[in-house]
Design a protein around this motif. Structure first.
Motif, short mmCIF file in Angstrom:
data_model
loop_
_atom_site.label_atom_id
_atom_site.label_comp_id
_atom_site.label_asym_id
_atom_site.label_seq_id
_atom_site.Cartn_x
_atom_site.Cartn_y
_atom_site.Cartn_z
N THR A 116 35.67 43.01 55.17
CA THR A 116 36.96 42.55 55.67
C THR A 116 37.08 42.58 57.19
O THR A 116 37.90 41.85 57.75
CB THR A 116 38.12 43.40 55.09
OG1 THR A 116 37.87 44.78 55.38
CG2 THR A 116 38.23 43.20 53.59
N PRO A 149 34.13 34.35 51.57
CA PRO A 149 35.02 34.67 50.46
C PRO A 149 35.11 36.17 50.25
O PRO A 149 34.10 36.88 50.41
CB PRO A 149 34.38 33.98 49.26
CG PRO A 149 33.09 33.42 49.72
CD PRO A 149 32.92 33.67 51.17
N LEU A 150 36.28 36.66 49.90
CA LEU A 150 36.47 38.09 49.65
C LEU A 150 36.87 38.31 48.19
O LEU A 150 37.88 37.77 47.74
CB LEU A 150 37.56 38.66 50.56
CG LEU A 150 37.25 38.78 52.05
CD1 LEU A 150 38.47 39.31 52.78
CD2 LEU A 150 36.04 39.66 52.29
N PRO A 151 36.10 39.09 47.45
CA PRO A 151 36.51 39.43 46.09
C PRO A 151 37.88 40.11 46.11
O PRO A 151 38.23 40.79 47.08
CB PRO A 151 35.41 40.40 45.62
CG PRO A 151 34.26 40.16 46.53
CD PRO A 151 34.83 39.74 47.83
N LYS A 152 38.63 39.94 45.04
CA LYS A 152 39.96 40.53 44.97
C LYS A 152 39.93 42.03 45.24
O LYS A 152 40.82 42.58 45.89
CB LYS A 152 40.56 40.27 43.59
CG LYS A 152 41.95 40.86 43.39
CD LYS A 152 42.48 40.57 42.00
CE LYS A 152 43.85 41.19 41.80
NZ LYS A 152 44.38 40.94 40.44
N VAL A 153 38.88 42.70 44.76
CA VAL A 153 38.81 44.14 44.87
C VAL A 153 38.61 44.60 46.32
O VAL A 153 38.76 45.78 46.63
CB VAL A 153 37.69 44.69 43.94
CG1 VAL A 153 36.32 44.47 44.54
CG2 VAL A 153 37.91 46.14 43.59
N ARG A 213 40.24 42.95 48.99
CA ARG A 213 41.30 42.41 49.84
C ARG A 213 42.32 43.47 50.24
O ARG A 213 42.94 44.09 49.38
CB ARG A 213 41.99 41.24 49.13
CG ARG A 213 41.07 40.06 48.89
CD ARG A 213 41.73 38.99 48.04
NE ARG A 213 40.72 38.12 47.44
CZ ARG A 213 40.95 37.34 46.40
NH1 ARG A 213 42.15 37.31 45.84
NH2 ARG A 213 39.98 36.58 45.92
N SER A 255 47.51 40.51 52.84
CA SER A 255 48.12 39.37 52.16
C SER A 255 49.00 38.65 53.17
O SER A 255 49.83 39.28 53.84
CB SER A 255 48.97 39.84 50.97
OG SER A 255 49.62 38.75 50.35
N ILE A 270 44.32 49.22 44.09
CA ILE A 270 43.92 47.84 43.84
C ILE A 270 43.61 47.61 42.37
O ILE A 270 43.94 46.58 41.80
CB ILE A 270 42.70 47.48 44.72
CG1 ILE A 270 43.08 47.52 46.20
CG2 ILE A 270 42.14 46.11 44.34
CD1 ILE A 270 41.90 47.33 47.13
N ASN A 271 42.92 48.58 41.77
CA ASN A 271 42.62 48.46 40.33
C ASN A 271 43.05 49.74 39.64
O ASN A 271 43.57 50.66 40.27
CB ASN A 271 41.15 48.14 40.10
CG ASN A 271 40.25 49.31 40.42
OD1 ASN A 271 40.63 50.20 41.19
ND2 ASN A 271 39.06 49.33 39.86
#
Length: 385
Positions: free
Chosen positions: A86, A222-226, A228, A231, A245-246
């Motif tokens: 990131t 591209p950044l995986p959701k995990v 990020r 926003s 996040i999870n």
């Protein structure tokens, strides 16, 4: 072969693994709070326990209020990768490596992120000249080399007026070494190391400078959701307020909370450092009087007080190649495990052949002292002497 006298006293807790590490003295599963188990981590109760874990982390590590603390997935590896993916690429970067995990971050920077990074390396047992790091660069490094036993002694080489960010993988240094928060912008660790917690969760600590980077820089990948953390150009503050996040393991979180409270009870960070220092000193006393073993980290100033890595003295293994040395390591470790004298002390697979003994604060000094004679017994037994 001459029979070697088996020591009469075993370590009460022969847990010397460098991860997951020994549980604190007095730990038992029935001590853990269980009210949050089976509840959503997003419930009022679940979130309050995650917030409590973050607050205790701040207290014990003495993290300033200016820094944000988040619980993230994927252990320390997940936290490091999240930060690299990131934030790196906004400016030149120096990757510093002197052991296998640092080498892994170099590979990720060069091969995965395709960065034109400056790479600063040193062999196992040594530290590169960190004073040569360009302060206009971001720099990624391991604070404590878990697989080499070499640590950064201080943050004096990091300039206060630096332009770049400092990324410190501090997974085996946190809670055992004094981290200079004014010098560190991104700090990561997993609680399975110095606190003996359960695996799978990482901790990410961000300075205001790191937050500014996240909110001003959009990487061209591209950044995986995990991964990020932002926003619409703004930091997702909830991550640092118990909104993970999870889905986290609340059992692992409760285990972490119990251990943080234990850490406060032994004197907080100062007490934890003192315990680790005493353990490392006890092991060093054995090394100093034993001819067949030596420290992999030659300079005491850069020698870890947690992941203490040892090598065979040159004279003791003269004529042996690495394959034979590794076989000797395996035999020594097997002998000790069979005797319930020490578990999981073989050196890391990518490191020079030797032993690795965890001396963090959750280990008792009396157990390190009891280990010494068993190491000597295993060496002589394995060598047939």
């Amino acid at each position: 072969m001459t029979d070697v006298t088996r020591p009469g006293t075993r370590p009460a807790r022969p847990h010397f693994s460098s991860g997951p590490c020994a549980k604190p003295p007095g730990w038992a599963a029935e001590h853990l709070a269980t009210g949050s188990l089976g509840r959503s981590h997003r419930s009022k109760l679940g979130k309050s326990r995650l917030v409590h874990a973050i607050e205790l982390t701040r207290q014990v590590l003495r993290v300033p209020d200016t820094h944000r603390i988040g619980i993230v997935p994927g252990s320390d590896t997940g936290a490091v990768e999240m930060a690299m993916w990131t934030m790196l690429g906004a400016r030149p970067v120096t990757m510093a490596a002197w052991e296998s995990f640092g080498e892994g971050w170099v590979t990720d920077a060069l091969k995965q992120l395709k960065l034109d990074a400056t790479v600063l390396k040193a062999p196992y047992g040594e530290l590169p000249d960190l004073t040569t790091v360009d302060p206009s660069h971001d720099v990624v490094f391991t604070w404590n080399g878990t697989t080499s036993g070499v640590r950064v002694p201080n943050g004096d080489w990091i300039r206060d007026d630096r332009e770049g960010l400092t990324f410190a993988d501090a997974t085996s240094g946190a809670f055992a070494q004094d981290l200079p928060w004014d010098k560190l912008d991104v700090t990561t660790f997993s609680w399975q190391k110095a606190l003996g917690g359960e695996g799978g969760h990482g901790v990410l600590i961000l300075s205001p400078r790191a937050v500014e980077r996240l909110e001003s820089y959009v990487p061209d990948r591209p950044l995986p959701k995990v991964f990020r953390l932002t926003s619409k150009g703004k930091l997702i503050e909830g991550i640092f307020k118990g909104e993970t996040i999870n889905t986290p393991s609340m059992l692992a979180v409760e285990d972490y909370i119990w251990t943080l409270e234990w850490a406060k009870g032994v004197g907080g960070l100062s007490g934890m450092i003192a315990r680790a220092d005493a353990n490392a000193a006890a092991l060093d006393a054995f090394v100093q009087k034993t001819s067949w073993i030596d420290h992999l980290a030659a300079d005491p100033a850069t020698r870890s007080n947690t992941s203490v890595c040892l090598k065979f003295a040159d004279d003791a293994v003269a004529g042996m190649d690495d394959e034979a040395k590794n076989a000797l390591v395996k035999k020594i470790a097997s002998l000790l495990e069979a005797e319930d004298a020490a578990y999981d002390i073989a050196g890391y697979r990518d490191a020079p052949p030797g032993l690795r003994i965890w001396c963090g604060a959750t280990v008792e000094t009396s157990d390190v002292e009891a280990l010494g004679p068993w190491l000597d017994w295993a060496w002589h037994t394995a060598r047939g002497k």
